[in-house]
Scaffold this active site. Structure first.
Site, PDB file in Angstrom:
ATOM      1  N   CYS A  40      45.164  36.409  37.265  1.00  0.00           N
ATOM      2  CA  CYS A  40      45.218  35.162  36.510  1.00  0.00           C
ATOM      3  C   CYS A  40      46.635  34.594  36.544  1.00  0.00           C
ATOM      4  CB  CYS A  40      44.798  35.419  35.060  1.00  0.00           C
ATOM      5  SG  CYS A  40      44.720  33.890  34.072  1.00  0.00           S
ATOM      6  N   ASP A  42      48.146  33.408  34.177  1.00  0.00           N
ATOM      7  CA  ASP A  42      48.753  33.630  32.856  1.00  0.00           C
ATOM      8  C   ASP A  42      50.146  34.252  32.974  1.00  0.00           C
ATOM      9  OD1 ASP A  42      49.335  34.936  30.258  1.00  0.00           O
ATOM     10  OD2 ASP A  42      47.326  34.266  29.738  1.00  0.00           O
ATOM     11  N   ARG A  44      51.773  35.965  31.083  1.00  0.00           N
ATOM     12  CA  ARG A  44      51.947  37.296  30.475  1.00  0.00           C
ATOM     13  C   ARG A  44      51.457  38.432  31.371  1.00  0.00           C
ATOM     14  NH1 ARG A  44      48.481  35.661  25.361  1.00  0.00           N
ATOM     15  NH2 ARG A  44      47.319  34.790  27.125  1.00  0.00           N
ATOM     16  N   HIS A  96      42.386  39.853  32.573  1.00  0.00           N
ATOM     17  CA  HIS A  96      43.093  40.329  31.379  1.00  0.00           C
ATOM     18  C   HIS A  96      42.317  39.920  30.139  1.00  0.00           C
ATOM     19  CE1 HIS A  96      44.874  36.398  30.079  1.00  0.00           C
ATOM     20  NE2 HIS A  96      44.657  36.110  31.343  1.00  0.00           N
ATOM     21  N   CYS A  99      41.754  36.138  27.974  1.00  0.00           N
ATOM     22  CA  CYS A  99      42.040  35.124  28.992  1.00  0.00           C
ATOM     23  C   CYS A  99      41.600  33.730  28.505  1.00  0.00           C
ATOM     24  CB  CYS A  99      41.317  35.470  30.289  1.00  0.00           C
ATOM     25  SG  CYS A  99      41.650  34.290  31.619  1.00  0.00           S
TER      26      CYS A  99
END
Ligand code: CO
Length: 214
Positions: A40, A42, A44, A96, A99
């Site tokens: 992803c 993302d 993080r 994750h 999400c």
């Protein structure tokens, strides 16, 4: 703020060379990563960092909600290059928990262009609707869908022509579905690893019978 990034970079490069003077010159000539990461976007979930891998060790493809759709030219190009040219031995689809893309897919609101991108997650939701409706806590339901979404992408990869061709010619190529927990930084293997077409049919029963030879 952006100037800080450039200063950070200069310091990082200097530190690398200090510890290993040949670090960059070695990498200039070629990359030989053994792993492809499909994760992803993302912020993080930084692929190299959480795997403890250095530059040159991981080929990375990231998009919203770590999808590997069969019609996406970007993902397909990454797959072909990493399988046929780089000859990666492992493809890791990593989702994750929590999400945002998966959550948006579950909410059923109109969000714009992103709705088209995440539509496959809505299909996955429908596929597992009965079990997912049984989870009353919304966060837990999102997390369950995050896991189903990863497995669905591994299933997509099993049917991908580049993957199928690699298996047909006996090239070592193993697919994996993992999930990352933002709360403790740990990865979990979802138990959907597949190393050949026969195994794909066993891990995902009801799929790929048309693709199996004999
Ligand atoms: Co995400």
């Amino acid at each position: 703020m952006v100037k800080t990034l450039l200063a950070n970079n200069a310091r990082w490069a200097a530190n690398k060379v200090e510890g290993d003077p040949e670090f960059f010159t070695r990498l200039v000539s070629q990359q030989t990563p053994r792993f492809l990461w499909i994760g992803c976007s993302d912020s993080r979930v930084p692929a190299n960092e959480l795997l403890g891998l250095a530059p040159g060790e991981l080929f990375v493809h990231r998009n919203v909600a770590n999808l590997a759709p069969p019609q996406d030219i970007n993902c397909l190009s990454v797959l072909q290059f990493s399988i046929e040219v780089l000859k990666v031995e492992h493809i890791i689809v990593c989702g994750h928990y929590g999400c945002g893309g998966v959550r948006v897919a579950m909410e059923g609101k109109r969000n714009g262009l992103i709705d088209h991108w995440i539509n496959p997650i809505r299909d996955t939701y429908d596929e597992h609707a009965k079990a997912l409706f049984g989870i009353s806590d919304v966060g837990a339901r999102v997390n369950a869908l995050c896991e189903h979404n990863v497995k669905a992408q591994v299933r997509n990869l099993c049917a991908n022509p580049f993957v199928q061709d690699a298996w047909s010619r006996g090239q070592k190529l193993e697919l994996h579905g993992w999930i990352y927990d933002l709360r403790d930084g740990l990865l979990q293997d979802l138990g959907t690893s597949v190393a050949d077409a026969q195994q794909a049919a066993r891990v995902f029963p009801g799929h790929y019978t048309a693709l199996l030879k004999g």
